[in-house]
Motif scaffolding. Structure first.
Motif, short mmCIF file in Angstrom:
data_model
loop_
_atom_site.label_atom_id
_atom_site.label_comp_id
_atom_site.label_asym_id
_atom_site.label_seq_id
_atom_site.Cartn_x
_atom_site.Cartn_y
_atom_site.Cartn_z
N ILE A 1 0.84 -1.21 0.00
CA ILE A 1 0.00 0.00 0.00
C ILE A 1 0.87 1.26 0.00
O ILE A 1 0.55 2.25 -0.67
N ALA A 2 1.99 1.23 0.72
CA ALA A 2 2.90 2.38 0.74
C ALA A 2 3.33 2.73 -0.68
O ALA A 2 3.36 3.90 -1.08
N GLN A 3 3.67 1.70 -1.45
CA GLN A 3 4.11 1.95 -2.82
C GLN A 3 2.98 2.57 -3.64
O GLN A 3 3.20 3.49 -4.44
N GLU A 4 1.75 2.08 -3.41
CA GLU A 4 0.61 2.63 -4.14
C GLU A 4 0.33 4.08 -3.72
O GLU A 4 -0.01 4.91 -4.56
N VAL A 5 0.47 4.38 -2.43
CA VAL A 5 0.31 5.76 -1.96
C VAL A 5 1.33 6.65 -2.65
O VAL A 5 1.01 7.73 -3.15
N LYS A 6 2.57 6.15 -2.72
CA LYS A 6 3.63 6.95 -3.34
C LYS A 6 3.35 7.15 -4.82
O LYS A 6 3.45 8.28 -5.34
N ASP A 7 2.99 6.07 -5.51
CA ASP A 7 2.72 6.16 -6.95
C ASP A 7 1.58 7.13 -7.25
O ASP A 7 1.57 7.80 -8.29
N ALA A 8 0.61 7.19 -6.35
CA ALA A 8 -0.55 8.06 -6.57
C ALA A 8 -0.20 9.53 -6.33
O ALA A 8 -0.97 10.42 -6.69
N GLY A 9 0.96 9.78 -5.70
CA GLY A 9 1.34 11.16 -5.42
C GLY A 9 1.25 11.54 -3.95
O GLY A 9 1.40 12.71 -3.61
#
Lengths: 338, 338, 338, 338
Positions: free
Chosen positions: D114-122
């Protein structure tokens, strides 16, 4: 009234403000703190409106010291007002009144039968709804004139004075003629047109507190009626809206001593609407009497399950009689009768 | 609708209850848990009243599954309703409407001058109070018919359609004739006589949410008007009453997406009454547009300090123009125009 | 538990959901209405979390039928729990307990002197704050250990058991050793770490209702303590936060019959914090007894004007004695003693 | 501070009161109205307690003019405070921060994914609960230390700073060592022991507003932390408790301009807890940015239906990315970046 100015308010602005109040007849007391500049207005501030004063961007805050009501104010009228309805006295140290009856009048037979049971149980007045404020347009809206007529018949048969809710000024003559106490419902507490209309009559008015109205707003609504010329106002607490979901509303019994301190008007309690649950009515009724209430208004139905409205908050006649019996004993402890 | 019975409810009582609903045309689904016995009623439950059902002492609880409103329900009317007032369309994906004007009409000059400023700033409609609901009987109560006449003059001069509050059914003809949108104020949201009266007209109705009314009650009040035959209802959030004292009310912006999910009606926001403080209006107006509101109704006065009511929550025309300018840019981000 | 699915939920999604609950041991009752699809879960739902279930976008709503608490639930424990503290029994049909004392312990002399006055007036236990939760970091924070020591001395001299508030788990040994009832304050009602800590002791716990906590949340906090192994929980209502500004909080007396219906635990009332005003304490105390409360906790100070905290809500000893005298007469009306 | 005396207060009592404040260093302004007698205290009143002053029965009311907080007060600290956490600046005119992540850490894989997805989303920071405040003792209570360790691993992999809630002082060292921002939850906003504990660290503190706490009480809790020596306080609004049942809480966005007027601290908004409903998060997030918030904290889960807590209020990563995209465009309209 206290006006708090920002500390950097220009001197000429301060002077302009002071002069504007002096011109309107107030004495203005001017005091300078380290972070604020404070003006105290001395005089009759009831007609001043905080919301207008605050529009001045140099003014940080406005605090009212004197209450905004006069006729209802205990300060100017120290003796208790005793309202008389069809020979029954309400308020002061008079007997506590017990008003019972169904949420809705469902027909002459029903209201006469329940009226007799209310009387037999020891009740002093009869309540019943003929015009009904209902949340849903698809719910039963009351028998209207036919309901008022049926209540009048119940009064004839039992001798109990009757209380019913007036929903609009259009029916005011019907109510003045046929009803002993006109009820203004919680949802109409700030229907100012209706308040003005009943202020022109001489009938006793039972003014219910709005679901989310402060004690001060409630007294101001009484003031509307009194300012119109009718000082026969009885206040009625019926629960306020809070976050709690278990009860329909939260009964605020602290209003009993507060209303008696701030005003000279009688205060009665409606435990039925306050709780929405017949299982809570006995304990809340006894608590209201212990707190010093001048009366109770309780929903009574001989077959709550088949009531046309609000059965869940209605007592059966035998339970109602029981409330009166225990209530009388509690009244005596605090020096009242019932 | 789900009816929860106590687990020790006698078998013949369960059967009696089931039969009573089957007789009224419901299908009844009967399911027995370890501690409760549950009945599910299938059919049109809008006319059932939970409070009557609960009067049965064997019934522990009643839960409504389907919403109690039909005409306002998005489920039965999936497309957005677009209300048209004097040629201006409100709702759906139409332009966001901006209604500006003083709390109270103070005279023809004042309202015409402010109307022109509202128009110049980019406002689309004019608001103004002629009949004023005031907490105190000693406060200014409005210019009444003279105020309506002055607003009509302002419309003639500027072309802006006009919105004003109707306080009782007695003046309904005057409003139908002279006003483009009839406002029902927060304190009258559950004045059911008044709702029925405006339900008989075809005028667009701006229905403000009551100070302490749930979203469901608010929609039910819209349902009253619609059930009477008038489907031109615009909902207006103006803040609810909470424990917080810094603002006059708490603006509940979550109603914007909720009203759009539950109903097909337009929803507009009144940041002036919601906050009671001009300093908060710009930010709350922009937030309302970002949240998807179909319009704003904002108090505008060219001299708030000398306003005859509610100056503290009025914007000066230049600040109002600024709200419109920034609001337009935000509207574009979410695919709307203003 | 009732799960309401949208009517267009795909058949395989419905089957998947049903299977997921059957796999967890629930019996699932499936019923299809015209606009909704309803699943009834039968089994022990206390560990299910509505908020997780609702994350499924096909699920419209989730309604809990059985209460989420077990150990506190009257359904599974029909007899009243009687909590015993230093020989004094609280709950059931035992004598109503009257706990009096100052908001803050100010020194050994003060607490011993007031303890004697509480005892002389007929009080049964002594309250006093040693660790004080204060809104402002600049306000007096309590005498801490020195205060506990002074209370222990007052107990030695008068024989009155003592009640004091524990603010963090760090001091738990000091409290277990020196105090007869440990109070958990309103602001810590959902300090779950603290609830777990006192759940590991065997001391009676006086659990105050939070300022804005529902009755169900309050019972769930009692459940935390009981689930940890300590079933000696006394609930205490001290007013809830509402929009009304005249009283500090709104005393919700309807909790008395509700707590007795839903749970088997004792319930006592704190009229001092509920009202914040000594003028309201007598009437609210008598009302609490009439409503069936198992006890009262009242602030008593022999010089309220010089109290180090909360003087405005403290009774002088002679007024406290008067409350006990009248309260005793009211208790007898409802079949209790005091 | 304004003290209102009853008009019949004896002269020697008035003199005694005036002297008692002069002796404590205040200048006292004495003014006599027709119905009240008013004293204005000039000096530093932060350590005076209205509740003690009111205990004097001659005193009718006490009104505070100056705010009771100093360190948080914009009046004495006109520039915005910018809090820095692991290189990210929050407040002033800095970039709006977007904190995303699951309600509960469920394991290293989950939080890193989820951290990676949060980062990818901005998103700019990662949130996750390791110690969980749960209403029910039977609900999942968090992975505790194992959860903190997993979050630290997610930070190592993605570079996102981490935010997590501290529930008791016992774990403070673990948090100071491993977490970038320490969150104090709504239920602990007035857990004064915990506030004092974090006041002794230098870590940035995210202080959530309590469910039923006024803005002033919230600022006073910030003042506790600041008075202890830690001025790195970020305020976070997460909805307040009202009568409305459709949303879990009512989001009060007016706090954004109010906090910026009254204090110099950053203010961020949590639309997830405020609404409890993922369908409302996008509109409330955009509204918060339009209102001027310094950041958002949003629950993000890649499989909300299987989340271990609060799935109903979690956004999927693609919806989260969409909020950021639209939010950036709105930020630019009001002159901010994101």
């Amino acid at each position: 009234m206290i006006i708090t100015l920002k500390k950097d308010t220009p001197k000429n602005e301060v002077e302009r403000i002071i002069k504007s109040y002096e011109d309107r007849g107030f004495q203005v007391n001017n005091s300078q703190g380290s972070n604020y500049h404070i003006l105290g207005l001395i005089g009759d501030t009831t007609s001043l409106d905080e919301k207008i004063i605050k529009a001045n961007p140099w003014i940080e805050d406005v605090t009212r010291i004197a209450a905004p009501y006069k006729k209802a104010n205990r300060l100017f009228h120290p003796e208790d007002t005793i309202v008389e309805a069809a020979g029954i006295k309400i308020g002061g140290n008079e007997k506590i009144v017990i008003i019972g009856g169904p949420c809705s009048v469902e027909g002459e037979d029903q209201i006469c039968r329940i009226a007799q049971e209310v009387k037999d149980a020891g009740g002093t007045m009869l309540r019943g709804g003929a015009y009904k404020p209902r949340t849903s347009p698809y719910a039963f809206q009351g028998l209207e004139s036919e309901g008022i007529r049926a209540m009048a018949e119940a009064r004839k048969r039992t001798g109990l004075p009757i209380v019913s809710e007036l929903m609009d000024a259009e029916h005011i003559d019907e109510f003045v003629e046929n009803v002993d106490i006109i009820q203004i419902g919680a949802r109409n507490m700030q229907n100012f047109s209706l308040l003005k209309a009943v202020g022109k009559t001489k009938k006793p008015i039972l003014l219910k507190r709005g679901l989310a109205n402060t004690i001060e707003e409630w007294i101001m609504s009484a003031e509307y009626i009194m300012a119109g010329g009718n000082e026969n106002v009885i206040l009625c607490e019926r629960g306020i809206r809070t976050f709690e979901k278990y009860t329909r509303n939260t009964l605020d019994l602290s209003v009993v001593p507060i209303i008696k301190e701030k005003t000279h008007l009688p205060i009665i309690i409606d435990p039925s609407h306050a709780t929405g649950n017949w299982k809570l009515i006995e304990s809340m009724s006894l608590a209201a009497i212990a707190a010093g209430a001048d009366g109770l208004i309780i929903e009574v139905h001989d077959n709550p399950e088949c009531a046309w409205s609000d059965g869940a908050q209605s007592l059966k006649p035998e339970k109602f009689a029981n409330v009166i019996k225990k209530g009388r004993a509690i009244a005596q402890v605090i020096g009242r009768d019932l």
